[in-house]
Scaffold this motif. Structure first.
Motif, PDB file in Angstrom:
ATOM      1  N   ASN A  28      -7.556 -16.198   4.355  1.00 12.54           N
ATOM      2  CA  ASN A  28      -8.340 -16.548   3.142  1.00 12.54           C
ATOM      3  C   ASN A  28      -9.503 -17.992   4.562  1.00 12.54           C
ATOM      4  N   HIS A  29     -10.269 -18.657   3.298  1.00 14.96           N
ATOM      5  CA  HIS A  29     -10.688 -20.058   4.075  1.00 14.96           C
ATOM      6  C   HIS A  29      -9.766 -21.202   4.327  1.00 14.96           C
ATOM      7  N   LYS A  30      -8.763 -20.914   3.909  1.00 17.25           N
ATOM      8  CA  LYS A  30      -7.529 -22.104   4.065  1.00 17.25           C
ATOM      9  C   LYS A  30      -7.129 -22.393   5.161  1.00 17.25           C
ATOM     10  N   GLU A  31      -6.958 -20.916   5.588  1.00 14.32           N
ATOM     11  CA  GLU A  31      -6.342 -20.429   7.317  1.00 14.32           C
ATOM     12  C   GLU A  31      -6.956 -20.737   8.188  1.00 14.32           C
ATOM     13  N   VAL A  70      -9.729 -23.152   7.588  1.00 15.90           N
ATOM     14  CA  VAL A  70     -10.555 -24.370   8.235  1.00 15.90           C
ATOM     15  C   VAL A  70      -8.970 -25.064   8.918  1.00 15.90           C
ATOM     16  N   HIS A  71      -8.007 -24.183   8.782  1.00 14.53           N
ATOM     17  CA  HIS A  71      -7.100 -24.399   9.681  1.00 14.53           C
ATOM     18  C   HIS A  71      -7.047 -24.296  11.080  1.00 14.53           C
ATOM     19  N   THR A 130     -14.878 -22.087  -2.101  1.00 14.90           N
ATOM     20  CA  THR A 130     -14.014 -22.230  -1.424  1.00 14.90           C
ATOM     21  C   THR A 130     -13.799 -22.491  -0.148  1.00 14.90           C
ATOM     22  N   GLU A 157     -13.204 -26.523  -0.544  1.00 10.70           N
ATOM     23  CA  GLU A 157     -11.996 -26.711  -1.043  1.00 10.70           C
ATOM     24  C   GLU A 157     -10.400 -26.966   0.078  1.00 10.70           C
ATOM     25  N   ALA A 158     -11.193 -25.567   0.439  1.00  9.07           N
ATOM     26  CA  ALA A 158     -10.405 -25.844   2.204  1.00  9.07           C
ATOM     27  C   ALA A 158     -10.439 -26.902   2.904  1.00  9.07           C
ATOM     28  N   LYS A 211      -8.383 -29.503   1.419  1.00  9.17           N
ATOM     29  CA  LYS A 211      -6.728 -29.735   1.786  1.00  9.17           C
ATOM     30  C   LYS A 211      -6.987 -30.319   3.257  1.00  9.17           C
ATOM     31  N   ASP A 212      -7.219 -30.252   3.982  1.00 12.66           N
ATOM     32  CA  ASP A 212      -6.659 -30.179   5.354  1.00 12.66           C
ATOM     33  C   ASP A 212      -7.117 -31.659   5.805  1.00 12.66           C
TER      34      ASP A 212
END
Ligand code: ADP
Length: 390
Positions: free
Chosen positions: A58-61, A63-64, A126, A129-130, A133-134
Motif C-alpha cells: 500500500n501507499h504507507k509502505e 512512503v516508508h 491515500t 494519509e501515508a 503517518k510517516d
C-alpha cells in the motif's frame, strides 16, 4: 531547506525532493505497481538511478520505502530534514480557491469532492494519509489542479445546462493543469516584463489544455468538469457532441461508462490515427504519408487554433502564446503548425529559434503577438506553495 513534492496515483507515487528557496532538485523517484508483489521503486539522485523490485502492499509502505531510501542513500540524515510536503490534488472544486494546509477538515473536504474526480481524489488522499503517518510533525500542503482557474467568471465556467445541475451537483467547468499554467504564466510575465500581459498557454502533453491568462489570472481554460473536455489529446477526444454516447452505446451494445472510456482512452491521436497516442509516432507516420496520422495532427491543430481565436477575442487582445509540456517543449513542427494556423493575429515565426529547445522566444522581434517555449515545472510550483503556506 528540503521540501518534498508528491503526486500520488491509485497505484503509483511520484516525488521530488527540492532544496528551497534555490529550487534545485536533490532527488526524485517513483514507486509503481503499488499493491502488487512486483512493485518497482526507482530513485534518482546525483545523476545516478537505482531501481528495486519488491512487494509493496500500500501507499504507507511506499512512503516508508521512499523515506528509508533517502536516508540510506544519505540524501537526508533524518526525516527531520524534510520541512514540508506538498501534495498534488486533482480536484479542489469551489471549496479551494487557494492551496491549503492539510488538517482533518481539509482531508474531509477533499474526500467530499470525490464524486467530481472519482479516479484521482481518493488516490491523492491515500498519498496524503501515508505521508501524515510517516511525518506527523511536518506541515503538509494540498496544491490543487483546479485552484488557478477559480478566477474564471460565471460566463466562462458555467455550462448552458439546467442551472440546478450546477447548484445541486457542482456541474461546471473547473479546468485542470492549473499548477502548470500558473508556473508558466508567472514566468511569462517576467519574460514579457509585463504583469498585465494577456497570454494563452498551450500545455501540450499526453493530456493537453489551453489557458487564457489576463493580468496573471486564468480567465478561461479548455478542460471542463473533467479533463476530457477541450482539445483532442493523446487518447482523449476533447469536445464532442454528447449524443455520440447514446449512439455508440446503442450500436455497439456498450454502457455509457464503456463509451466514456473509449472517449478517454481510445480517442484523440490514438483513435484518429489507429497508430499511437504518442506525437512522435504520429509525426513520423504523417511524414511517411499516412493519411490518418496527418488527420490526427491536423484536427488537433485546428481545434487549438479555434481556442486561440476565441481567447483572443474574449481577452480583447493578446501579447503572447506560450508552449509547454512534452509536445509544446519538444515539437517544433507542432508549434509551427499552430502558429501558422493563427498567423492572422500577426505572428512571425523565428524558424531558427523554433528548432531549438529550452526557454526562448520563437517569434521575431517584429511579430505583433510573441510566442515562447517555457518548460513547465509543476514540482517547483508545488514547493513554492509549501514555502508560502507552511
Ligand atoms: P503527460 O505528462 O501529460 O503524460 P508529457 O508532458 O510527458 O505528458 O508529454 C507527452 C507527449 O510529449 C507525447 O506525445 C510525446 O510524444 C511528447 N514528447 C515528450 N518528450 C518528447 C521529446 N523529447 N521529443 C518530442 N516529443 C516529446
Amino acid at each position: 531547506m528540503k521540501i518534498m513534492a508528491v503526486n500520488a496515483g491509485s497505484s503509483s507515487l511520484k516525488f521530488q525532493l527540492l532544496e528551497m528557496p534555490s529550487e534545485d532538485v536533490i532527488a526524485s523517484g517513483l514507486v509503481e505497481r503499488i499493491g502488487y508483489y512486483n512493485a518497482v521503486f526507482t530513485l534518482k539522485m546525483n545523476g545516478e538511478k537505482v531501481s528495486t523490485t519488491q512487494e509493496i502492499l500500500n501507499h504507507k509502505e511506499a512512503v516508508h520505502l521512499v523515506t528509508k531510501g533517502l536516508i540510506d542513500h544519505k540524501i537526508i540524515s533524518s526525516l527531520d530534514d524534510i520541512v514540508g510536503v506538498g501534495h498534488r490534488v486533482v480536484q479542489g472544486g469551489e471549496i479551494f480557491k487557494n492551496s491549503a494546509l492539510i488538517n482533518d477538515k481539509v482531508i474531509e473536504q477533499i474526500k467530499s469532492l470525490s464524486d467530481l474526480a472519482p479516479l484521482h481524489n481518493p488516490a491523492n488522499i491515500t498519498g496524503i494519509e501515508a505521508f501524515r503517518k510517516d511525518l506527523p510533525d511536518v506541515p503538509q500542503i494540498a496544491v490543487f489542479d483546479t485552484t488557478f482557474h477559480q478566477t474564471m467568471s460565471e460566463d466562462a465556467f458555467l455550462y448552458a445546462a439546467p442551472y440546478e445541475w450546477y447548484q445541486n451537483y457542482g456541474v461546471r467547468k473547473y479546468g485542470f493543469h492549473g499548477t502548470s499554467h500558473q508556473f508558466v504564466s508567472e514566468r511569462a510575465a517576467v519574460l514579457l516584463d509585463n504583469k498585465k500581459a494577456k497570454i494563452i498557454i498551450c500545455h501540450l502533453g499526453n493530456g493537453a489544455s489551453l489557458c487564457a491568462v489576463d493580468s496573471g489570472k486564468s480567465v478561461d481554460t479548455s478542460m471542463g468538469l473533467t479533463p476530457l473536455e477541450g482539445i483532442p489529446m493523446g487518447t482523449r477526444s476533447g469536445n464532442i457532441d454528447p449524443t455520440v454516447l447514446m449512439l455508440i452505446s446503442d450500436k455497439e451494445n456498450k454502457s455509457y461508462a464503456e463509451v466514456l472510456d473509449d472517449l478517454n482512452k481510445r480517442s484523440g491521436f490514438l483513435g484518429v490515427s489507429g497508430i499511437s497516442n504518442d506525437s512522435r509516432d504520429i509525426l513520423r507516420e504523417m511524414e511517411n504519408g499516412n493519411h490518418r496520422a496527418r488527420l490526427a495532427h491536423e484536427i488537433q491543430v485546428k481545434r487549438i487554433a479555434d481556442y486561440i481565436g476565441s481567447y483572443y477575442v474574449y481577452m480583447g487582445g493578446l501579447d503572447a502564446i506560450i508552449f509547454t509540456a512534452g509536445i509544446g517543449e519538444n515539437e517544433g513542427r507542432v508549434r509551427e503548425a499552430i502558429l501558422n494556423a493563427v498567423k492572422v493575429l500577426g505572428i512571425e515565426i523565428d524558424q531558427e529559434e523554433n528548432q531549438k529547445r529550452g526557454e526562448r522566444m520563437i517569434t521575431t522581434k517584429n511579430s505583433k503577438v510573441k510566442a515562447f517555449i517555457i518548460p513547465t515545472n509543476e514540482e517547483v510550483m508545488i514547493a513554492r506553495e509549501v514555502m508560502r503556506l507552511k
